[in-house]
Each structure stands twice: as structure tokens, then as C-alpha cells.
Design a protein around this motif. Structure first.
Motif, PDB file in Angstrom:
ATOM      1  N   MET A  19      62.143  48.133 121.007  1.00 22.27           N
ATOM      2  CA  MET A  19      61.430  47.704 122.331  1.00 22.27           C
ATOM      3  C   MET A  19      60.728  46.556 121.879  1.00 22.27           C
ATOM      4  SD  MET A  19      59.562  51.586 123.462  1.00 22.27           S
ATOM      5  CE  MET A  19      58.614  51.373 122.028  1.00 22.27           C
ATOM      6  N   ILE A  20      61.065  45.441 122.824  1.00 18.77           N
ATOM      7  CA  ILE A  20      60.165  44.006 122.914  1.00 18.77           C
ATOM      8  C   ILE A  20      59.506  44.065 124.062  1.00 18.77           C
ATOM      9  CG2 ILE A  20      61.159  41.640 122.913  1.00 18.77           C
ATOM     10  CD1 ILE A  20      63.882  42.672 122.192  1.00 18.77           C
ATOM     11  N   PHE A  21      58.351  43.876 123.524  1.00 19.59           N
ATOM     12  CA  PHE A  21      57.182  43.525 124.609  1.00 19.59           C
ATOM     13  C   PHE A  21      57.090  42.026 124.708  1.00 19.59           C
ATOM     14  CE2 PHE A  21      53.852  46.977 125.537  1.00 19.59           C
ATOM     15  CZ  PHE A  21      54.710  47.983 125.702  1.00 19.59           C
ATOM     16  N   ILE A  22      57.196  41.780 126.084  1.00 19.17           N
ATOM     17  CA  ILE A  22      57.004  40.313 126.439  1.00 19.17           C
ATOM     18  C   ILE A  22      56.063  40.137 127.772  1.00 19.17           C
ATOM     19  CG2 ILE A  22      59.666  39.832 125.857  1.00 19.17           C
ATOM     20  CD1 ILE A  22      60.115  39.460 128.845  1.00 19.17           C
ATOM     21  N   LYS A  23      55.728  38.921 127.837  1.00 20.93           N
ATOM     22  CA  LYS A  23      54.818  38.434 129.118  1.00 20.93           C
ATOM     23  C   LYS A  23      55.840  37.777 129.751  1.00 20.93           C
ATOM     24  CE  LYS A  23      50.214  38.372 127.578  1.00 20.93           C
ATOM     25  NZ  LYS A  23      49.031  37.410 127.096  1.00 20.93           N
ATOM     26  N   ASN A  24      55.917  38.061 131.349  1.00 22.41           N
ATOM     27  CA  ASN A  24      56.500  37.402 132.262  1.00 22.41           C
ATOM     28  C   ASN A  24      56.279  35.940 131.973  1.00 22.41           C
ATOM     29  OD1 ASN A  24      56.430  40.184 133.536  1.00 22.41           O
ATOM     30  ND2 ASN A  24      58.137  39.189 134.357  1.00 22.41           N
ATOM     31  N   PRO A  25      57.470  35.137 131.823  1.00 22.04           N
ATOM     32  CA  PRO A  25      57.103  33.430 131.671  1.00 22.04           C
ATOM     33  C   PRO A  25      56.417  33.026 132.761  1.00 22.04           C
ATOM     34  CG  PRO A  25      59.574  34.117 131.698  1.00 22.04           C
ATOM     35  CD  PRO A  25      58.800  35.095 132.019  1.00 22.04           C
ATOM     36  N   VAL A  26      55.356  32.791 133.076  1.00 23.83           N
ATOM     37  CA  VAL A  26      54.707  32.150 134.186  1.00 23.83           C
ATOM     38  C   VAL A  26      53.683  31.298 133.618  1.00 23.83           C
ATOM     39  CG1 VAL A  26      53.116  32.386 136.076  1.00 23.83           C
ATOM     40  CG2 VAL A  26      55.103  34.270 135.665  1.00 23.83           C
ATOM     41  N   GLU A  27      53.735  29.775 134.080  1.00 23.19           N
ATOM     42  CA  GLU A  27      52.838  28.824 133.681  1.00 23.19           C
ATOM     43  C   GLU A  27      51.317  29.166 133.930  1.00 23.19           C
ATOM     44  OE1 GLU A  27      51.851  24.308 134.140  1.00 23.19           O
ATOM     45  OE2 GLU A  27      53.755  24.989 134.664  1.00 23.19           O
ATOM     46  N   GLY A  28      50.626  29.200 132.756  1.00 23.69           N
ATOM     47  CA  GLY A  28      49.284  29.613 132.902  1.00 23.69           C
ATOM     48  C   GLY A  28      48.939  30.873 132.725  1.00 23.69           C
ATOM     49  N   LYS A  29      49.769  31.597 132.518  1.00 23.49           N
ATOM     50  CA  LYS A  29      49.557  33.263 131.838  1.00 23.49           C
ATOM     51  C   LYS A  29      50.041  33.485 130.714  1.00 23.49           C
ATOM     52  CE  LYS A  29      48.409  34.684 136.372  1.00 23.49           C
ATOM     53  NZ  LYS A  29      47.159  35.164 136.691  1.00 23.49           N
ATOM     54  N   VAL A  30      50.856  32.586 129.913  1.00 22.49           N
ATOM     55  CA  VAL A  30      51.350  32.867 128.656  1.00 22.49           C
ATOM     56  C   VAL A  30      50.915  31.855 127.620  1.00 22.49           C
ATOM     57  CG1 VAL A  30      53.311  33.982 129.449  1.00 22.49           C
ATOM     58  CG2 VAL A  30      53.358  31.608 129.066  1.00 22.49           C
ATOM     59  N   LYS A  31      50.364  32.265 126.353  1.00 19.69           N
ATOM     60  CA  LYS A  31      49.914  31.448 124.923  1.00 19.69           C
ATOM     61  C   LYS A  31      49.010  30.364 126.034  1.00 19.69           C
ATOM     62  CE  LYS A  31      52.725  33.057 122.755  1.00 19.69           C
ATOM     63  NZ  LYS A  31      51.883  33.996 121.730  1.00 19.69           N
ATOM     64  N   THR A  32      47.820  31.201 126.383  1.00 20.99           N
ATOM     65  CA  THR A  32      46.691  30.675 126.782  1.00 20.99           C
ATOM     66  C   THR A  32      45.987  29.999 126.061  1.00 20.99           C
ATOM     67  OG1 THR A  32      45.549  32.681 126.878  1.00 20.99           O
ATOM     68  CG2 THR A  32      46.475  31.961 129.049  1.00 20.99           C
ATOM     69  N   ARG A  33      45.887  30.464 124.543  1.00 20.85           N
ATOM     70  CA  ARG A  33      45.036  29.731 123.494  1.00 20.85           C
ATOM     71  C   ARG A  33      45.698  28.367 123.206  1.00 20.85           C
ATOM     72  NH1 ARG A  33      43.379  33.546 118.894  1.00 20.85           N
ATOM     73  NH2 ARG A  33      45.457  34.816 119.611  1.00 20.85           N
ATOM     74  N   LEU A  34      47.221  28.655 123.240  1.00 21.56           N
ATOM     75  CA  LEU A  34      47.682  27.261 122.736  1.00 21.56           C
ATOM     76  C   LEU A  34      47.828  26.331 123.909  1.00 21.56           C
ATOM     77  CD1 LEU A  34      50.008  25.825 121.085  1.00 21.56           C
ATOM     78  CD2 LEU A  34      51.748  27.066 122.399  1.00 21.56           C
ATOM     79  N   ALA A  35      47.774  26.771 125.031  1.00 22.72           N
ATOM     80  CA  ALA A  35      47.660  25.858 126.512  1.00 22.72           C
ATOM     81  C   ALA A  35      46.367  25.076 126.350  1.00 22.72           C
ATOM     82  CB  ALA A  35      47.767  26.581 127.638  1.00 22.72           C
ATOM     83  N   ALA A  36      45.468  25.644 125.920  1.00 19.74           N
ATOM     84  CA  ALA A  36      44.209  24.729 125.765  1.00 19.74           C
ATOM     85  C   ALA A  36      44.083  23.592 124.969  1.00 19.74           C
ATOM     86  CB  ALA A  36      43.023  25.769 125.335  1.00 19.74           C
ATOM     87  N   SER A  37      45.197  23.523 124.027  1.00 18.67           N
ATOM     88  CA  SER A  37      45.396  22.159 123.181  1.00 18.67           C
ATOM     89  C   SER A  37      46.655  21.536 123.948  1.00 18.67           C
ATOM     90  CB  SER A  37      45.751  22.788 121.649  1.00 18.67           C
ATOM     91  OG  SER A  37      44.729  23.368 121.245  1.00 18.67           O
ATOM     92  N   VAL A  38      47.672  22.136 124.311  1.00 25.32           N
ATOM     93  CA  VAL A  38      48.867  21.461 124.467  1.00 25.32           C
ATOM     94  C   VAL A  38      49.197  21.258 126.069  1.00 25.32           C
ATOM     95  CG1 VAL A  38      49.665  21.991 122.382  1.00 25.32           C
ATOM     96  CG2 VAL A  38      50.470  23.268 124.458  1.00 25.32           C
ATOM     97  N   GLY A  39      48.385  22.167 126.854  1.00 21.11           N
ATOM     98  CA  GLY A  39      48.519  22.156 128.082  1.00 21.11           C
ATOM     99  C   GLY A  39      49.439  23.035 128.650  1.00 21.11           C
ATOM    100  N   SER A  40      49.454  23.726 129.943  1.00 22.08           N
ATOM    101  CA  SER A  40      49.846  24.992 130.360  1.00 22.08           C
ATOM    102  C   SER A  40      51.701  24.998 130.251  1.00 22.08           C
ATOM    103  CB  SER A  40      49.457  25.590 131.532  1.00 22.08           C
ATOM    104  OG  SER A  40      49.648  24.678 132.600  1.00 22.08           O
ATOM    105  N   THR A  41      52.089  23.505 130.867  1.00 21.87           N
ATOM    106  CA  THR A  41      53.423  23.360 130.860  1.00 21.87           C
ATOM    107  C   THR A  41      54.158  23.519 129.505  1.00 21.87           C
ATOM    108  OG1 THR A  41      53.156  22.121 132.882  1.00 21.87           O
ATOM    109  CG2 THR A  41      55.003  21.622 132.053  1.00 21.87           C
ATOM    110  N   ASN A  42      53.438  22.730 128.515  1.00 18.29           N
ATOM    111  CA  ASN A  42      54.063  22.980 127.249  1.00 18.29           C
ATOM    112  C   ASN A  42      54.004  24.240 126.581  1.00 18.29           C
ATOM    113  OD1 ASN A  42      54.860  20.074 126.953  1.00 18.29           O
ATOM    114  ND2 ASN A  42      52.836  19.555 126.222  1.00 18.29           N
ATOM    115  N   ALA A  43      52.929  24.828 126.793  1.00 12.94           N
ATOM    116  CA  ALA A  43      52.775  26.192 126.351  1.00 12.94           C
ATOM    117  C   ALA A  43      53.839  26.989 126.881  1.00 12.94           C
ATOM    118  CB  ALA A  43      51.400  26.815 126.448  1.00 12.94           C
ATOM    119  N   LEU A  44      54.152  27.095 127.937  1.00 13.05           N
ATOM    120  CA  LEU A  44      55.083  27.927 128.815  1.00 13.05           C
ATOM    121  C   LEU A  44      56.604  27.512 128.023  1.00 13.05           C
ATOM    122  CD1 LEU A  44      56.249  29.749 130.873  1.00 13.05           C
ATOM    123  CD2 LEU A  44      56.439  27.673 132.541  1.00 13.05           C
ATOM    124  N   GLN A  45      56.800  26.035 127.748  1.00 12.59           N
ATOM    125  CA  GLN A  45      57.997  25.809 126.997  1.00 12.59           C
ATOM    126  C   GLN A  45      58.085  26.386 125.853  1.00 12.59           C
ATOM    127  OE1 GLN A  45      60.555  24.700 128.984  1.00 12.59           O
ATOM    128  NE2 GLN A  45      59.199  24.746 130.463  1.00 12.59           N
TER     129      GLN A  45
END
Length: 193
Positions: free
Chosen positions: A1-27
Motif C-alpha cells: 500500500m502506497i500512501f500519497i497526497k494528491n499532487p496539488v500545488e500548495g498542498k504537498v511538501k509545505t515545509r519544503l515550499a516555505a524555502s523553495v516555493g510551492s511550484t518547486n515543492a510540487l515538482q
């Protein structure tokens, strides 16, 4: 079973996004999803991908290789507990769950987890941040998912304490690095788009 978040900008990797921006975090997250998919395909087992908010029938998770499910529950613990219960209700004897943010994960880690479940009640793969990237069980154990502060450095320790309290035998895999922050990303070798 693989648990994923739907890949939506601003909803994934939010702690990373604080440093690199939400677009880069989504990528970065999309790279991690591709890696997780590639790893899972190489393991000889049935595979399920569990989406956080909605099942995407048109994404890259091939329905010939992955059964698509929707996570249910109010927090991560409840969602994992429900997924494990459904796996065992379906008739599986050993169930392993992984996340989707561990670039160091290999098919051998998952193979080893299934191997360890032949002689243990549980197997756990600790991550450097104090959580875990993999959990495998041989039966329904809802107690493992109650009263844990998810996404904190105590998750692995609390879980292994529960193994002891529940008199469960368990095996521990090697420690791997999850990607949650810019520091994690730098250590991983993954690059920004």
C-alpha cells in the motif's frame, strides 16, 4: 500500500515550499511519486495506491499495476489503520505500507520487509526525522495508530514502544532520509527543477 497526497500545488511538501516555493515543492513531490512508483513496480506483490483526497483515474499510476483506493479517516493514523484493516479483510496475510517521500527507498527494502514478516509480527523502516517510511504488519493492530502525534520526531519511538506494550515481535530496517525540508532535499541528491 502506497500512501500519497494528491499532487496539488500548495498542498504537498509545505515545509519544503516555505524555502523553495510551492511550484518547486510540487515538482520535487512529483519526482518522489515517480521514484516510489518505479520502486513498487519492481516488487513481486499486489500493489495499491491510496490517494489523500480523490482517486485520479487519468494519472500515471497504471490501473493494471496499481489498485486505486481513497484514504479514509481524520488523521494519518486513522487513515493507515483503516487501510491495514481493509487489506487484512481482503485476505492478505502480510501488509506493508510505504509513503511517497523517500528517495532512498529501493525494491530491496520492501522485499526485506515482507521477508521479515515471515518471522515477526511487524517490521518498521525508521526515517532520519524520527518517523518511519515503511510499516508492515501480519494482522490488524489499531492500537498502533492511536494517540501518536503524527509528523513529529517521536513517531518511530512511540510506535516501537507500542510494539513492546502489545508484546509484538518486530524487525527494524535501515534508517532512510525522507524529504520534508530544504536540508533533507540537499542531502538527498535530488535537484530542483
Amino acid at each position: 500500500m502506497i500512501f500519497i497526497k494528491n499532487p496539488v500545488e500548495g498542498k504537498v511538501k509545505t515545509r519544503l515550499a516555505a524555502s523553495v516555493g510551492s511550484t518547486n515543492a510540487l515538482q520535487v513531490y512529483k519526482k518522489l511519486l515517480r521514484h516510489t512508483q518505479d520502486v513498487a513496480i519492481q516488487v513481486d506483490c499486489d500493489r495499491q495506491v491510496w490517494y489523500s483526497s480523490m482517486i485520479d483515474r487519468r494519472d500515471s499510476w497504471n490501473t493494471d499495476l496499481f489498485d486505486k483506493k481513497l484514504q479514509q479517516g481524520d488523521d494519518l493514523g486513522e487513515r493507515m489503520s483503516v487501510a491495514f484493516r481493509k487489506g487484512f479483510e481482503t485476505g492478505y496475510k502480510n501488509v506493508v505500507i510505504i509513503g511517497s517521500d523517500c528517495p532512498d527507498l529501493t525494491p530491496q527494502h520492501i522485499d526485506k520487509a515482507f521477508e521479515e514478516l515471515e518471522s515477526n509480527d511487524a517490521v518498521i523502516g525508521p526515517s532520519k526525522d524520527g518517523g518511519y517510511y515503511l510499516l508492515g504488519l501480519t494482522g490488524v493492530r489499531p492500537e498502533l495508530f492511536n494517540d501518536i502525534a503524527w509528523s513529529t520526531p517521536e513517531v518511530y519511538e512511540k510506535t516501537t514502544e507500542l510494539f513492546g506494550r502489545l508484546e509484538m515481535s518486530f524487525s527494524t530496517l535501515e534508517i532512510l532520509n525522507d524529504i520534508d525540508t530544504l536540508e533533507d532535499l540537499k542531502k538527498s541528491g535530488l535537484t530542483l527543477p
